[in-house]
Write a protein that holds these residues in place. Structure first.
Motif, PDB file in Angstrom:
ATOM      1  N   LYS A 157       0.837  -1.207   0.000  1.00 44.95           N
ATOM      2  CA  LYS A 157       0.000   0.000   0.000  1.00 44.95           C
ATOM      3  C   LYS A 157       0.865   1.248   0.000  1.00 44.95           C
ATOM      4  CE  LYS A 157      -3.530  -2.222   2.856  1.00 44.95           C
ATOM      5  NZ  LYS A 157      -4.400  -2.085   4.027  1.00 44.95           N
ATOM      6  N   GLY A 164      -7.075   2.877  -3.140  1.00 46.54           N
ATOM      7  CA  GLY A 164      -6.413   1.610  -3.425  1.00 46.54           C
ATOM      8  C   GLY A 164      -5.685   1.593  -4.762  1.00 46.54           C
ATOM      9  N   TYR A 167      -2.157   0.020  -5.286  1.00 44.80           N
ATOM     10  CA  TYR A 167      -1.940  -1.088  -4.344  1.00 44.80           C
ATOM     11  C   TYR A 167      -1.733  -2.359  -5.160  1.00 44.80           C
ATOM     12  CZ  TYR A 167      -3.909   1.687  -0.466  1.00 44.80           C
ATOM     13  OH  TYR A 167      -4.164   2.615   0.490  1.00 44.80           O
ATOM     14  N   GLU A 200       2.343  -5.371   4.001  1.00 48.43           N
ATOM     15  CA  GLU A 200       1.773  -6.179   5.085  1.00 48.43           C
ATOM     16  C   GLU A 200       1.306  -7.517   4.543  1.00 48.43           C
ATOM     17  OE1 GLU A 200      -1.253  -3.345   6.355  1.00 48.43           O
ATOM     18  OE2 GLU A 200      -2.796  -4.431   5.238  1.00 48.43           O
ATOM     19  N   GLU A 201       1.164  -8.487   5.428  1.00 49.51           N
ATOM     20  CA  GLU A 201       0.705  -9.816   4.996  1.00 49.51           C
ATOM     21  C   GLU A 201      -0.645  -9.688   4.293  1.00 49.51           C
ATOM     22  OE1 GLU A 201      -1.081 -12.553   7.947  1.00 49.51           O
ATOM     23  OE2 GLU A 201      -0.920 -10.910   9.379  1.00 49.51           O
ATOM     24  N   VAL A 203      -4.183 -10.809   3.899  1.00 48.77           N
ATOM     25  CA  VAL A 203      -5.116 -11.578   4.716  1.00 48.77           C
ATOM     26  C   VAL A 203      -6.209 -12.121   3.799  1.00 48.77           C
ATOM     27  CG1 VAL A 203      -6.682 -11.523   6.692  1.00 48.77           C
ATOM     28  CG2 VAL A 203      -4.644 -10.057   6.668  1.00 48.77           C
ATOM     29  N   GLU A 231     -15.769  -2.999  -4.788  1.00 48.50           N
ATOM     30  CA  GLU A 231     -14.547  -2.330  -5.204  1.00 48.50           C
ATOM     31  C   GLU A 231     -14.246  -2.646  -6.670  1.00 48.50           C
ATOM     32  OE1 GLU A 231     -12.334  -2.251  -0.839  1.00 48.50           O
ATOM     33  OE2 GLU A 231     -12.051  -3.978  -2.132  1.00 48.50           O
ATOM     34  N   MET A 300     -10.973  -8.005   8.049  1.00 51.65           N
ATOM     35  CA  MET A 300     -11.102  -9.229   7.263  1.00 51.65           C
ATOM     36  C   MET A 300     -11.376 -10.317   8.279  1.00 51.65           C
ATOM     37  SD  MET A 300     -10.276  -9.151   4.059  1.00 51.65           S
ATOM     38  CE  MET A 300      -9.590  -8.017   2.907  1.00 51.65           C
ATOM     39  N   GLU A 311      -8.111  -1.041   8.952  1.00 50.27           N
ATOM     40  CA  GLU A 311      -8.325   0.420   8.926  1.00 50.27           C
ATOM     41  C   GLU A 311      -9.395   0.804   9.929  1.00 50.27           C
ATOM     42  OE1 GLU A 311      -9.570   1.968   5.119  1.00 50.27           O
ATOM     43  OE2 GLU A 311      -7.915   3.366   5.101  1.00 50.27           O
TER      44      GLU A 311
HETATM   45  P1  ADP Z   1      -7.563   2.686   1.350  1.00 46.25           P
HETATM   46  O1  ADP Z   1      -6.407   3.205   2.121  1.00 46.25           O
HETATM   47  O2  ADP Z   1      -7.575   3.061  -0.089  1.00 46.25           O
HETATM   48  O3  ADP Z   1      -8.879   2.869   2.030  1.00 46.25           O
HETATM   49  P2  ADP Z   1      -7.572  -0.013   2.352  1.00 46.25           P
HETATM   50  O4  ADP Z   1      -6.472  -0.109   3.337  1.00 46.25           O
HETATM   51  O5  ADP Z   1      -8.965   0.126   2.860  1.00 46.25           O
HETATM   52  O6  ADP Z   1      -7.297   1.127   1.291  1.00 46.25           O
HETATM   53  O7  ADP Z   1      -7.535  -1.247   1.392  1.00 46.25           O
HETATM   54  C1  ADP Z   1      -8.310  -1.304   0.214  1.00 46.25           C
HETATM   55  C2  ADP Z   1      -8.849  -2.703   0.030  1.00 46.25           C
HETATM   56  O8  ADP Z   1      -7.769  -3.620  -0.081  1.00 46.25           O
HETATM   57  C3  ADP Z   1      -9.670  -3.224   1.197  1.00 46.25           C
HETATM   58  O9  ADP Z   1     -11.012  -2.862   1.129  1.00 46.25           O
HETATM   59  C4  ADP Z   1      -9.484  -4.704   1.068  1.00 46.25           C
HETATM   60  O10 ADP Z   1     -10.321  -5.228   0.053  1.00 46.25           O
HETATM   61  C5  ADP Z   1      -8.069  -4.831   0.578  1.00 46.25           C
HETATM   62  N1  ADP Z   1      -7.065  -5.044   1.645  1.00 46.25           N
HETATM   63  C6  ADP Z   1      -6.494  -4.106   2.434  1.00 46.25           C
HETATM   64  N2  ADP Z   1      -5.589  -4.621   3.264  1.00 46.25           N
HETATM   65  C7  ADP Z   1      -5.550  -5.945   3.005  1.00 46.25           C
HETATM   66  C8  ADP Z   1      -4.785  -7.050   3.517  1.00 46.25           C
HETATM   67  N3  ADP Z   1      -3.857  -6.897   4.460  1.00 46.25           N
HETATM   68  N4  ADP Z   1      -5.031  -8.270   3.001  1.00 46.25           N
HETATM   69  C9  ADP Z   1      -5.958  -8.449   2.026  1.00 46.25           C
HETATM   70  N5  ADP Z   1      -6.682  -7.449   1.483  1.00 46.25           N
HETATM   71  C10 ADP Z   1      -6.497  -6.212   1.962  1.00 46.25           C
END
Ligand code: ADP
Length: 362
Positions: A157, A164, A167, A200-201, A203, A231, A300, A311
């Protein structure tokens, strides 16, 4: 100069408590605030960006529409005075924070809002969110310290609200380099972003975004709803068979285009409440007066039936739009028709009744 609780108390001292106007920027998740204000008997004011007032007028959202060239114009001292003259109480949401601006909210925007204006910065900065999660003992995706340490599927990220965009998922240092190059080529990242990558891992689970309301009057955290996001393009991408996905060679993006309501299996609810309670508890100590009003934890849920939080929203989250007329959870507590916006107005009504307005605004 930072706006203090005292400054706000001075403002509400002059308010005519019988003529409060519920007011917010007409965007994001304002529709159910306006409807909730009507249901609870408040006057309503919608601040609309020029040319973008149609949905609000068609839904009869307000008693007064204030049209601005751009939302940031609400910072104008004369405009603020106008809001105070109508005894305005603001309900903050994502667009409010984005357009008015964090610094302005903290230092210049001297109109009372339900919620804690000082905690808004905490949702915006990843390190601060991590601090809150750690203090509240909420599981978060494991951080990977540098591209060379990537040894499993990871989500990469970048700072700033990009929906996103840019990402990506990768499982090796070489994959990281390759995807960065690709994103730079697409114009979604700059070469300098390489250093800013947060890894990050990944998930593998199901998204549950939980919408809580913390009432300073009753000192309880309520669970009012849960949602999941649509999304683009990831949700479209997964509808293509795997073989064709490879051929299509599309890069996933996570731009939220809408939300839909969900319920979690009942045995997960104690975990959900515990997370909300702990977050509210630590927030009160770390960023007083804490998480007043709406907040959201985005998680998640894994196949171990564990929520992993990625978040937070320290104000009304966009996913509250999934329960404009109530959710299964708000129904359990309040019966039909309790949206997050209406819950704000109910709190306001109760605070006015108990002469405790200063306890719910900053
Ligand atoms: P933003 O900062 O744009 O709001 P997010 O951190 O919410 O982005 O991440 C966007 C999307 O990516 C999430 O809604 C989810 O679908 C996916 N996502 C985020 N972090 C992870 C993670 N660690 N593992 C799997 N999917 C993730």
């Amino acid at each position: 100069m930072v706006i203090t609780k005292d400054d706000i108390n001075q403002v509400i001292k002059k308010y005519d408590k019988k003529k409060i106007t519920v007011c917010t920027i007409a965007s994001h998740s304002s529709l159910h605030v306006f409807r909730g204000a009507k249901d609870e008997g408040f006057r309503r004011c919608a601040i609309c960006a020029k040319g973008r007032d149609i949905p609000y007028r068609r839904f009869d959202s307000a008693d007064e529409y204030l049209i601005v060239d751009k939302f940031a114009d609400v910072n104008d001292p004369k405009f603020q005075q106008h809001l105070r003259d109508m005894n305005a109480i603001i309900t903050p949401h994502g667009s409010f924070v984005a357009y008015v601006g964090l610094e302005k909210i903290e230092n210049d925007f001297l109109v009372p809002m339900i919620g804690n204006r000082n905690i808004l910065r905490w949702e915006a900065e990843r390190e601060r969110v991590t601090k809150l999660f750690e203090a509240a003992n909420i599981r978060k995706p494991q951080k990977i310290y540098g591209p060379d340490k990537i040894d499993r599927p990871c989500m990469v990220k970048f700072p700033g609200a990009r929906g996103g965009r840019g990402y990506f998922v990768t499982d090796s240092p070489a994959g990281f380099d390759e995807k960065i190059k690709l994103m730079v080529k697409k114009g979604w990242l700059e070469e300098a972003d390489r250093e800013r990558a947060h890894i990050e891992e990944y998930v593998a689970g199901d998204i549950y975004c939980m919408h809580y309301f913390y009432s300073p009057l009753t000192k309880t955290v309520e669970m009012l709803g849960m949602d999941r996001r649509h999304e683009a393009n990831i949700d479209g991408l997964v509808r293509i068979p795997a073989k064709d996905q490879i051929e299509a060679n599309l890069q996933p993006t996570y731009v939220v285009t809408g939300n839909f309501p969900v319920v979690a299996r009942e045995s997960l609810l104690d975990q959900a409440f515990a997370m909300g309670d702990r977050l509210a508890e630590v927030a009160e100590k770390m960023v007083p007066p804490g998480l007043l009003g709406a907040f959201c934890i985005q998680t998640m849920c894994t196949d171990n039936l564990e929520f992993v939080a990625f978040e937070i929203s320290a104000r009304q989250d966009g996913g509250t739009n999934t329960f404009m007329d109530g959710s299964p959870y708000s129904y359990l507590k309040y019966g039909p028709g309790m949206s997050m916006g209406r819950r704000y107005c109910l709190e306001l009504k109760e605070a006015l009744k108990q002469n405790r307005l200063e306890d719910i605004v900053t």
